[in-house]
Design a protein around this motif. Structure first.
Motif, short mmCIF file in Angstrom:
data_model
loop_
_atom_site.label_atom_id
_atom_site.label_comp_id
_atom_site.label_asym_id
_atom_site.label_seq_id
_atom_site.Cartn_x
_atom_site.Cartn_y
_atom_site.Cartn_z
N LEU A 31 11.62 -112.52 -37.08
CA LEU A 31 10.94 -111.38 -35.69
C LEU A 31 9.74 -110.73 -36.76
CD1 LEU A 31 13.73 -110.12 -34.23
CD2 LEU A 31 12.33 -111.55 -33.59
N LEU A 32 8.53 -109.94 -36.51
CA LEU A 32 7.75 -108.95 -36.76
C LEU A 32 8.10 -107.91 -35.36
CD1 LEU A 32 4.66 -110.48 -38.77
CD2 LEU A 32 6.59 -109.26 -39.72
N ASP A 33 8.38 -106.55 -36.27
CA ASP A 33 8.43 -105.20 -35.31
C ASP A 33 6.97 -104.26 -35.23
OD1 ASP A 33 10.21 -103.73 -33.94
OD2 ASP A 33 11.43 -103.22 -35.33
N VAL A 46 7.38 -103.22 -30.62
CA VAL A 46 6.50 -104.06 -29.57
C VAL A 46 7.36 -104.70 -31.40
CG1 VAL A 46 5.05 -105.80 -29.41
CG2 VAL A 46 4.87 -102.99 -28.33
N PHE A 47 7.53 -106.71 -30.56
CA PHE A 47 7.65 -107.58 -32.15
C PHE A 47 7.33 -108.67 -31.68
CE2 PHE A 47 12.11 -107.42 -29.81
CZ PHE A 47 12.96 -109.00 -30.37
N ARG A 48 6.98 -109.67 -32.14
CA ARG A 48 7.57 -110.77 -31.84
C ARG A 48 8.06 -111.54 -32.10
NH1 ARG A 48 1.92 -114.41 -33.26
NH2 ARG A 48 3.12 -116.68 -32.62
N ALA A 49 8.59 -112.58 -31.88
CA ALA A 49 9.03 -113.53 -32.46
C ALA A 49 8.94 -115.78 -32.86
CB ALA A 49 10.37 -114.04 -31.44
N TYR A 50 8.88 -115.55 -33.87
CA TYR A 50 8.70 -116.73 -35.10
C TYR A 50 9.96 -117.48 -34.63
CZ TYR A 50 4.69 -113.56 -36.24
OH TYR A 50 3.51 -112.96 -36.20
#
Length: 143
Positions: A31-33, A46-50
């Motif tokens: 993840l990036l947060d 807000v985070f993106r799951a890769y």
């Protein structure tokens, strides 16, 4: 008003679509947060799951996840309870609840997270320690 509190916001306006689309296409971590609000009583991220996330839990905070974009599957407490998430869904995990995101069906998967109290970035306990570390799980995105 206590203006000496670090990261203390008395108001804010955030363009969640802009933030969601600003994440890079790939990441070394799962993840990036990006923290929007970071206070002792609560954090907003807000985070993106890769990639799929293995079973884990958070010991210190409850996690509320609002799906901004993407589709995937999640489970709570037991792999037998797999369900799908999509934009507009809200997922809630009380601290100590084991959960996972076993698959990404359609990306990018981006969540708005509200954590109470604040979620320390290292507050991640993998059910199987071989699945990772806080450092391999999530990284803060540079602004």
């Amino acid at each position: 008003m206590d203006q000496d509190v670090p990261n203390h916001h008395f108001f804010g306006r955030f363009d969640l679509n802009e933030i969601a689309h600003a994440f890079p296409e790939t990441a070394e971590t799962l993840l990036l947060d990006r923290y929007l609000i970071d206070e002792p009583t609560a954090s907003t991220r807000v985070f993106r799951a890769y990639r799929a996330t293995p079973p884990h839990y958070h010991a210190m905070s409850d996690e509320h996840l609002y799906v901004l974009c993407g589709r995937g599957t999640f489970w709570l407490g037991a792999a037998a309870n797999v369900d799908e998430f999509a934009p507009g869904h809200l997922l809630f995990f009380r601290r100590g609840t084991v959960h996972a995101l076993p698959s990404i069906i359609e990306g990018p998967v981006v969540f708005l997270a509200l954590d109470t109290p604040r979620r320390e970035p290292r507050d991640i306990i993998f059910v199987d320690p071989a699945d990772g570390t806080p450092q391999s799980f999530i990284r803060l995105q540079s602004l």
